[in-house]
Design an enzyme around this catalytic site. Structure first.
Site, short mmCIF file in Angstrom:
data_model
loop_
_atom_site.label_atom_id
_atom_site.label_comp_id
_atom_site.label_asym_id
_atom_site.label_seq_id
_atom_site.Cartn_x
_atom_site.Cartn_y
_atom_site.Cartn_z
N ALA A 68 68.79 49.82 48.62
CA ALA A 68 68.11 49.93 49.91
C ALA A 68 68.11 48.58 50.63
O ALA A 68 68.35 48.52 51.84
CB ALA A 68 66.68 50.41 49.69
N THR A 98 67.15 58.48 51.75
CA THR A 98 67.08 58.60 50.29
C THR A 98 66.02 57.70 49.69
O THR A 98 65.22 58.13 48.85
CB THR A 98 68.46 58.24 49.68
OG1 THR A 98 69.46 59.07 50.29
CG2 THR A 98 68.47 58.46 48.18
N GLU A 141 68.81 61.60 63.09
CA GLU A 141 68.56 61.89 61.66
C GLU A 141 68.39 63.40 61.50
O GLU A 141 67.62 64.03 62.22
CB GLU A 141 67.31 61.13 61.20
CG GLU A 141 66.76 61.55 59.86
CD GLU A 141 67.74 61.44 58.70
OE1 GLU A 141 68.33 60.37 58.51
OE2 GLU A 141 67.93 62.45 57.97
N GLY A 145 74.80 59.57 31.99
CA GLY A 145 74.90 58.33 32.76
C GLY A 145 73.78 57.37 32.41
O GLY A 145 72.61 57.70 32.55
N ASP A 165 74.99 52.98 51.90
CA ASP A 165 75.71 53.64 50.80
C ASP A 165 77.04 54.23 51.25
O ASP A 165 77.87 54.59 50.42
CB ASP A 165 74.84 54.76 50.21
CG ASP A 165 73.72 54.23 49.33
OD1 ASP A 165 73.53 52.99 49.29
OD2 ASP A 165 73.03 55.05 48.68
N LEU A 201 63.28 60.72 58.51
CA LEU A 201 63.40 59.28 58.72
C LEU A 201 63.02 58.57 57.41
O LEU A 201 62.02 58.92 56.77
CB LEU A 201 62.43 58.87 59.84
CG LEU A 201 62.38 57.39 60.19
CD1 LEU A 201 63.72 56.92 60.76
CD2 LEU A 201 61.26 57.12 61.20
N HIS A 238 50.24 28.71 35.35
CA HIS A 238 50.03 29.12 33.97
C HIS A 238 48.78 29.97 33.89
O HIS A 238 47.77 29.63 34.49
CB HIS A 238 49.88 27.88 33.09
CG HIS A 238 49.57 28.21 31.67
ND1 HIS A 238 50.55 28.68 30.80
CD2 HIS A 238 48.42 28.15 30.98
CE1 HIS A 238 49.99 28.88 29.61
NE2 HIS A 238 48.70 28.58 29.69
C1 LIG Z 1 66.92 58.12 42.25
C2 LIG Z 1 67.25 56.92 43.09
C3 LIG Z 1 66.55 55.75 42.90
C4 LIG Z 1 66.85 54.62 43.66
N1 LIG Z 1 66.12 53.49 43.46
C5 LIG Z 1 66.40 52.39 44.21
C6 LIG Z 1 65.62 51.22 44.06
O1 LIG Z 1 64.69 51.15 43.26
N2 LIG Z 1 65.93 50.15 44.82
C7 LIG Z 1 66.95 50.17 45.73
O2 LIG Z 1 67.20 49.16 46.40
N3 LIG Z 1 67.71 51.28 45.90
C8 LIG Z 1 67.45 52.38 45.16
N4 LIG Z 1 68.17 53.53 45.37
C9 LIG Z 1 69.28 53.49 46.34
C10 LIG Z 1 68.79 53.62 47.78
O3 LIG Z 1 67.99 54.77 47.90
C11 LIG Z 1 70.01 53.69 48.70
O4 LIG Z 1 70.83 52.58 48.48
C12 LIG Z 1 69.60 53.72 50.17
O5 LIG Z 1 68.75 54.80 50.44
C13 LIG Z 1 70.86 53.79 51.05
O6 LIG Z 1 70.48 53.81 52.39
P1 LIG Z 1 71.45 54.45 53.48
O7 LIG Z 1 70.75 54.26 54.79
O8 LIG Z 1 72.79 53.95 53.35
O9 LIG Z 1 71.54 56.00 53.12
P2 LIG Z 1 70.43 57.12 52.98
O10 LIG Z 1 69.12 56.56 52.59
O11 LIG Z 1 71.04 58.16 52.11
O12 LIG Z 1 70.26 57.65 54.47
C14 LIG Z 1 71.25 58.36 55.13
C15 LIG Z 1 70.57 59.27 56.11
O13 LIG Z 1 71.54 59.87 56.93
C16 LIG Z 1 71.15 61.19 57.20
N5 LIG Z 1 72.35 61.95 57.59
C17 LIG Z 1 73.45 62.21 56.84
N6 LIG Z 1 74.33 62.91 57.57
C18 LIG Z 1 73.79 63.09 58.80
C19 LIG Z 1 74.22 63.74 59.98
N7 LIG Z 1 75.39 64.35 60.05
N8 LIG Z 1 73.41 63.72 61.04
C20 LIG Z 1 72.18 63.12 60.99
N9 LIG Z 1 71.73 62.50 59.89
C21 LIG Z 1 72.52 62.48 58.82
C22 LIG Z 1 70.54 61.68 55.89
O14 LIG Z 1 69.69 62.77 56.08
C23 LIG Z 1 69.82 60.40 55.43
O15 LIG Z 1 68.48 60.41 55.84
C24 LIG Z 1 67.88 54.67 44.64
C25 LIG Z 1 68.58 55.86 44.84
C26 LIG Z 1 68.26 56.97 44.08
C27 LIG Z 1 69.01 58.24 44.33
#
Ligand SMILES: Cc1cc2nc3c(=O)[nH]c(=O)nc-3n(C[C@H](O)[C@H](O)[C@H](O)COP(=O)(O)OP(=O)(O)OC[C@H]3O[C@@H](n4cnc5c(N)ncnc54)[C@H](O)[C@@H]3O)c2cc1C
Length: 462
Positions: A314, A45, A38, A179, A306, A42, A439
Site C-alpha cells: 500500500a 484492497t 471507483e 503459499g 499493484d 474507495l 531504555h
Molecule cells: C490480504 C492482504 C493483506 C495485505 N497487507 C498489506 C499490508 O499489511 N501492508 C501493505 O503495505 N500492503 C498490504 N497488502 C497489499 C495492498 O493491499 C496493495 O498493495 C494495495 O491495496 C494496492 O493498491 P492499488 O491502489 O494499486 O490497488 P487496489 O487497492 O487493489 O485498488 C484498485 C481499485 O481499483 C478499482 N477498480 C478496478 N477496476 C476498476 C474499473 N474498471 N473501474 C473503476 N474502478 C476499478 C478496484 O475496485 C479497487 O478499489 C495486502 C494485500 C492483501 C490482499
C-alpha cells in the site's frame, strides 16, 4: 458515446485504492482538477480486503494468545474461545471508521468522485456510467486480485482466497495454506492463534522467501514452536474435495488434508478488458509497464500500484501516486528507490526489513566487501519482558553504509521506521551508534546492533 462534460479534468484516475486515491489527494492539494473513478469502495484492497482487516484479525489473535499464555506473566485469565462474529464486527468497525474518514478527506479536497466501472476510451478519457470523462492526463490504478493456479478453482467455500478468508464466519478446524509468502504466513499466524490446525505448503525452500534467509529461518523456528506446520521446497500438484474438506497433493506425491484450502500464491494485476491495450498501453503478463516516473509508453497515461510490476504494498502505491501528482503539477520528482521501501510481515513473530539481503549485497558488492552483524533480542530488556525472541541483522558494505536491516520478533515491525531512515540516509554504523535509544525499548536492539557494528558493543559480546 456522448461527451456531455464540458469539463476537462487535469487528471482522471481509474481506481480508488491506495495508489489512485493518494494521487487524487495530492493532485487536488496542488490545485489540479481531479476526477476519481471507483467501481467498488474507495480505499480499495488495502482498506477493505488487505492491510487493515488482516491486521485486525492478527491483533485479535494476539489477544487470544495472551489470554492463553497469561499465567506466564502471573496473570490469571482463561481463554474461552473465539467469537468469530464479534471478531468480524471489530474488524469491520475499524474498516468503517477509516472508510468514513477517507470519504470525508476526498470530499474535502474537492475531488470529483465518480462511482462506477470505468474503461479507458482514449489516451485522454475514461468512459463510466455512459459518460465520457475527459482529462489532460489519465492515471491507471486498477490494482490487483487474488491469483490461482491452472485447474485450481476458488469456490469461496472450501477453496478460498484471502478475500473469502477475511469474511469467513467460522474458525476452520484445520487449514492448508498454499503459499508461504506474506499473505500466507499472516493468515497461518492468525488462524493458529484462533485455534486452527494450520499447514503451509510452499514450493520454494523457505517461508517468506524474498526475505533474508536468516529471517526466514527464525520465522520457521518460531512457527515450529507455535505448532504451525509447513512443507517447503515442493510444488503443488492438485487439489480435490474430500467428504468434509480438501486434499492437496504435491509434486512428490505427499498429501495434506484440511477443512479449507487458502490459496495465497500472489495477486495478479487488473488490466484485462479495460481498454488499455486498445489505446496502445504496453503490458507485460498483465502488468502495465512504466518508467521510473510511472509514465507508460502513452504520453498522457501513467500507472501506479499493484497494476505495475513494483512491490505490491500500500505504501508503495501511496508513494507512486504522490509521485505522479507532483510530476503533473510541475514539481521536481525523484524516482523511488524500491530497496528503501520498508516491508513488514505482521505474523507472530513479526518480520521486518528494509534494504537488501545479505545474498543480494554479496552479488552487488562482492562477498569480501559485505559485513553482517546479528544482535539477538535475548539481550534486549523490552523483548525479554514481552517474552519474544528474534534478531536484528545488519548488512553493511565494508567501511561503508548499512544496506540492509532485517528484523524478527514480536512488535519489531514498529522498528522499521528507524531502520528505513538508516538505510535511506545511507547512515554509517558509527553515526547510528552515536544516537541514543530509550531504555527499555525494542528500538535499543537497533542501537545496540549498530554499536556492535561500530566496534563498541554494549550489551553483547565482542
Ligand atoms: C490480504 C492482504 C493483506 C495485505 N497487507 C498489506 C499490508 O499489511 N501492508 C501493505 O503495505 N500492503 C498490504 N497488502 C497489499 C495492498 O493491499 C496493495 O498493495 C494495495 O491495496 C494496492 O493498491 P492499488 O491502489 O494499486 O490497488 P487496489 O487497492 O487493489 O485498488 C484498485 C481499485 O481499483 C478499482 N477498480 C478496478 N477496476 C476498476 C474499473 N474498471 N473501474 C473503476 N474502478 C476499478 C478496484 O475496485 C479497487 O478499489 C495486502 C494485500 C492483501 C490482499
Amino acid at each position: 458515446m456522448a461527451n456531455d462534460a464540458s469539463t476537462v479534468f487535469d487528471l482522471v484516475i481509474l481506481g480508488g485504492g491506495s495508489g489512485g486515491y493518494a494521487a487524487a489527494l495530492r493532485a487536488a492539494q496542488l490545485g489540479l482538477d481531479v476526477a476519481l473513478i471507483e467501481k467498488n469502495k474507495l480505499g480499495g484492497t488495502c482498506l477493505h480486503q488487505g492491510c487493515i482487516p488482516t491486521k485486525a484479525l492478527l491483533h485479535a489473535g494476539e489477544i487470544a494468545d495472551q489470554a492463553r499464555e497469561s499465567e506466564q506473566f502471573g496473570v490469571k485469565a482463561t481463554f474461552e474461545g473465539i467469537d468469530i462474529a464479534a471478531v468480524l464486527k471489530y474488524k469491520d468497525d475499524v474498516i468503517s471508521g477509516l472508510y468514513k474518514g477517507l470519504q470525508g478527506l476526498v470530499a474535502s479536497r474537492k475531488v470529483t468522485y465518480i462511482e462506477g466501472e470505468g474503461r479507458l476510451s482514449s489516451p485522454t478519457s475514461v468512459d463510466v456510467n455512459g459518460q465520457r470523462i475527459e482529462g489532460r492526463h489519465v492515471l491507471l490504478a486498477t490494482g490487483s486480485v487474488p491469483r490461482s493456479l491452472p485447474g485450481l478453482t476458488i469456490d469461496g467455500n472450501r477453496i478460498i482466497s484471502s478475500d473469502h478468508a477475511l469474511v469467513l464466519d467460522r474458525v476452520p478446524k484445520s487449514a492448508i495454506i498454499l503459499g508461504g509468502g506474506v499473505i500466507g504466513v499472516e493468515f497461518a499466524s492468525a488462524w493458529k492463534s484462533f485455534g486452527t490446525d494450520v499447514t503451509i505448503v510452499e514450493g520454494l525452500p523457505h517461508l517468506v522467501p524474498v526475505e533474508d534467509e536468516n529471517s526466514s529461518k527464525l520465522l520457521e523456528r518460531a512457527f515450529r514452536k507455535r505448532g504451525i506446520k509447513f512443507n517447503l521446497g515442493t510444488f503443488f500438484q492438485s487439489a480435490e474435495y474430500t467428504a468434509d474438506g480438501v486434499k492437496v497433493t504435491l509434486a512428490d506425491g505427499k498429501t495434506f488434508e484440511g477443512e479449507v484450502l487458502l490459496v495465497a500464491i500472489g495477486r495478479g494485476p487488473v488490466s484485462q478488458n479495460l481498454g488499455y491495450e486498445e489505446q496502445g498501453v504496453a503490458i507485460d503478463r498483465g502488468y502495465v509497464l512504466v518508467d521510473e516516473y510511472m509514465r507508460t509508453n502513452v504520453p498522457t497515461i501513467s500507472a501506479v500500484g499493484d497494476l505495475v510490476p513494483t512491490l505490491q504494498l500500500a505504501h508503495v502505491g501511496f508513494a507512486e501516486g504522490i509521485l505522479v501528482a507532483e510530476r503533473l503539477a510541475g514539481l521536481k520528482t525523484v524516482p523511488i528507490d524500491y530497496d528503501g521501501v520498508p516491508r513488514v510481515t505482521y505474523c507472530h513473530p513479526e518480520v521486518a526489513s528494509v534494504g537488501i539481503t545479505e545474498a543480494k549485497a554479496k552479488e552487488v558488492y562482492g562477498a569480501d566487501k559485505v559485513v553482517t552483524l546479528k544482535y539477538n533480542l535475548a539481550g534486549n530488556g523490552r523483548s525479554k519482558i514481552l517474552k519474544t525472541s528474534g534478531e536484528v541483522k545488519l548488512v553493511q558494505v565494508r567501511d561503508g553504509a548499512v544496506v540492509g536491516v532485517h528484523m524478527v520478533g514480536d512488535r519489531m515491525g514498529e522498528q522499521v521506521g528507524e531502520a528505513q531512515l538508516i538505510y535511506n540516509w545511507e547512515a554509517l554504523p558509527a553515526e547510528v551508534a552515536q544516537l541514543i535509544h530509550a531504555h527499555p525499548t525494542q528500538s535499543e536492539a537497533l542501537g545496540e546492533a549498530h554499536l556492535a557494528l561500530a566496534g563498541k558493543p554494549l550489551h553483547s559480546h565482542d
